[in-house]
Design a protein around this motif. Structure first.
Motif, PDB file in Angstrom:
ATOM      1  N   MET A 164       0.826  -1.203   0.000  1.00  0.00           N
ATOM      2  CA  MET A 164       0.000   0.000   0.000  1.00  0.00           C
ATOM      3  C   MET A 164       0.862   1.257   0.000  1.00  0.00           C
ATOM      4  N   PHE A 226      -5.898   8.248  -0.965  1.00  0.00           N
ATOM      5  CA  PHE A 226      -5.382   6.922  -0.661  1.00  0.00           C
ATOM      6  C   PHE A 226      -3.914   6.985  -0.263  1.00  0.00           C
ATOM      7  N   PHE A 342      -9.395  -2.643   0.297  1.00  0.00           N
ATOM      8  CA  PHE A 342      -8.826  -1.302   0.415  1.00  0.00           C
ATOM      9  C   PHE A 342      -7.823  -0.983  -0.703  1.00  0.00           C
ATOM     10  N   GLU A 343      -7.546  -1.925  -1.582  1.00  0.00           N
ATOM     11  CA  GLU A 343      -6.588  -1.661  -2.654  1.00  0.00           C
ATOM     12  C   GLU A 343      -7.198  -0.732  -3.697  1.00  0.00           C
ATOM     13  N   PRO A 344      -6.433   0.270  -4.161  1.00  0.00           N
ATOM     14  CA  PRO A 344      -6.975   1.170  -5.184  1.00  0.00           C
ATOM     15  C   PRO A 344      -7.221   0.437  -6.503  1.00  0.00           C
ATOM     16  N   LEU A 357     -12.006   3.140  -6.082  1.00  0.00           N
ATOM     17  CA  LEU A 357     -11.235   4.073  -5.262  1.00  0.00           C
ATOM     18  C   LEU A 357     -11.976   4.526  -4.007  1.00  0.00           C
ATOM     19  N   SER A 360     -10.475   2.730  -0.841  1.00  0.00           N
ATOM     20  CA  SER A 360      -9.063   3.088  -0.712  1.00  0.00           C
ATOM     21  C   SER A 360      -8.907   4.549  -0.314  1.00  0.00           C
ATOM     22  N   TYR A 363      -9.685   4.704   3.358  1.00  0.00           N
ATOM     23  CA  TYR A 363      -8.553   4.147   4.100  1.00  0.00           C
ATOM     24  C   TYR A 363      -7.449   5.188   4.270  1.00  0.00           C
TER      25      TYR A 363
END
Length: 549
Positions: A164, A226, A342-344, A357, A360, A363
């Protein structure tokens, strides 16, 4: 003296004849640190063995009723809590067939009544020690498994955090250049729209292009959120007010098929946060909940105070928090999707229906604000996103509106535009000139400083943050305050990490307009600052009243 548990013998004797207890007790006198429990009912063998945590069971072979010694051994072996306890069968018969059957049903040893005390002690100690050693081994293996699982989880979390962070660094750099490009495109399109005398068809084309610029700006803003590199205008707010507004918004977004419940604790604490960004996060979470409940359901909006005595998720360190939650009863997420949520750019929605998005961005924003975000979801049962924000002891600040929604407004003041990107500077100066301002230009902070120090009157300096040259934008601000104390300074940047922002947060005295900016937002911020400066000047020039008539 501390007793050694490894030498402790917990002996259970099962025999229908009560005198057997006296015989065994006498025989075990030489066994230090032991306890003896007598039970006459074979039906209670498992129950009593568990109660006293027996390390050895002595059981008589011949007993009246339905259970003999063989049946008792079988019962002990069948229960998970007693299956490993050593069992010594006592019998008055020295019969090889009986011994063979005893071992076949699970006996650990066989003794002919009544054994010599030395033999009894030796065998009880041997089997009890073996039982305790086996339990310690099992505990050690269980502890090792837990340690390995915790290590694997920590390694996975570290790898995820590193991934991340790497993505965040990449997206932050991309967003900076992307915002400058968007500002060049958007600024020239707005200038064309403002002074180009366009016909209806051309105006429609320009509007379409500007919509694309706006979409790109939102994408860049999400990337910076993000990456935890967006400058935050944090103030102390009452989050309950925001949640009540979100209730009204959610009812409009979700429609009549979804029940909206709002649960805000009485006396909900305040927190320091960027209210506009928090509102965007909550709105994104509501939209995600709507998409997870296409056939309707229940959306819960919750606000609560969390203190040291409350149970916290493993991801959240101890502390005093304001917890904001958006929960739905929708489809939920399978474990593989939950791990990547949570990954873009990760999305399960069809192409064109989501950028991936939303979560993310939430987050990154929550982390940058010093809080924690916890996602829980179970397939078929819905999802819950909880945001833990540090509680503030300060009272909520009065909001100051910039009225960026107002139409274009100009003036006759003098504005100094400082921008190293010639294309950006040209379009911005063109817009401000079209609004009636007298516009001065500078390609870097050193050139702007020379203009200020020359004695030229300037009402407002509109300067980029990141520029080459020996003078920084912050140094330029100091020069302006020294030579033109009534002059306002408005900064702009597509990515200003580490220059204006400290730990990602802007000081309340810093005014920043994010690139790409719309002419409406630019004109509104300029008018706001100039009006504020005029009010301050009027207050300072008012005659002093001494109470004389």
């Amino acid at each position: 003296m501390i007793e050694d548990d490894s030498t402790r013998c917990s002996v259970l004797l099962i025999d229908d004849e009560s005198f057997a207890q006296d015989i065994i007790a006498h025989g075990l006198k030489g066994c230090a640190n032991h306890q003896l429990m007598y039970e006459s009912s074979p039906e209670r063998a498992v129950e009593v063995a568990r109660q006293i945590d027996a390390t050895v069971v002595l059981v008589d072979l011949r007993m009246p009723g339905g259970l003999d010694g063989f049946a008792v051994i079988a019962r002990l072996r069948a229960h998970r809590d007693t299956e490993d306890i050593p069992v010594i069968l006592l019998s008055s018969e020295d019969d090889p067939d009986i011994k063979a059957k005893a071992f076949a049903v699970g006996a650990s040893d066989y003794m002919v009544k009544w054994p010599d005390p030395r033999e009894l002690v030796a065998r009880v100690r041997h089997h009890s020690g073996a039982c305790i050693a086996r339990r310690e081994r099992d505990q050690a293996f269980a502890s090792l498994r837990r340690s390995q699982e915790e290590l694997a989880a920590s390694q996975s979390a570290l790898q995820q955090a590193q991934k991340m962070e790497a993505i965040g660094q990449l997206t932050g750099g991309v967003a900076h250049d992307f915002n400058n490009v968007l500002q060049i495109i958007g600024g020239n399109l707005q200038l064309l729209k403002l002074v180009g005398n366009l016909n209806d068809a051309a105006r429609a084309r320009v509007e379409t292009a500007l919509s694309g610029v706006e979409r790109g700006a939102k994408l860049a803003a999400h990337l910076l959120a993000f990456a935890r590199r967006q400058p935050l205008q944090s103030v102390v707010i009452d989050p309950g007010h925001l949640l009540r507004e979100m209730d009204d918004m959610a009812r409009r977004v979700l429609g009549a098929s979804t029940l909206v419940r709002t649960e805000i604790a009485h006396g909900l604490g305040s927190t320091m946060i960027d209210p506009n960004q928090l509102n965007n996060v909550l709105l994104n979470l509501v939209i995600n909940a709507r998409d997870a409940m296409p056939d309707g359901g229940t959306l819960t909006i919750r606000g609560a105070n969390i203190g040291a005595d409350d149970e916290l998720p493993a991801e959240v360190p101890e502390g005093d928090y304001v917890m904001l939650e958006i929960a739905d009863t929708g489809k939920g997420m399978p474990p593989d999707v939950l791990r990547r949520a949570f990954e873009p750019f990760f999305t399960t929605k069809p192409t064109g229906q989501g950028t991936g998005l939303g979560l993310s961005m939430a987050y990154g924003f929550v982390k940058q604000s010093g809080g924690e975000i916890v996602l829980r979801s179970e397939e078929g049962k819905g999802s819950s996103v909880r945001i833990y924000l540090p509680r503030s002891s300060s009272a909520p600040a009065a909001s100051e509106e910039h009225a960026s929604h107002l139409p274009l407004a100009g003036g006759l003041e003098t504005i100094l535009v400082v921008e190293d990107e010639e294309e950006v500077r040209s379009s911005t100066c063109g817009i401000l000139s079209a609004l009636g301002y007298e516009v001065l230009e500078a390609g870097d902070a050193a050139e702007a400083a020379a203009i200020v120090e020359s004695g030229r009157h300037v009402d407002l300096v509109f300067t980029d943050v990141i520029m080459p040259g020996p003078v920084s934008s912050l140094q330029l601000g100091e020069i302006v305050r020294r030579h033109l104390p009534e002059c306002q300074v408005l900064y702009t940047s597509g990515y200003a990490e580490g220059v204006l922002a400290h730990e990602g947060k802007l000081d309340s005295s810093v005014h920043l307009l994010q690139k790409p900016y719309h002419p409406d937002a630019l004109s509104a911020r300029i008018r706001h600052l100039l009006r504020r400066a005029k009010r301050a000047a009027n207050r300072s020039s008012a005659p002093t009243h001494f109470g004389l008539m």
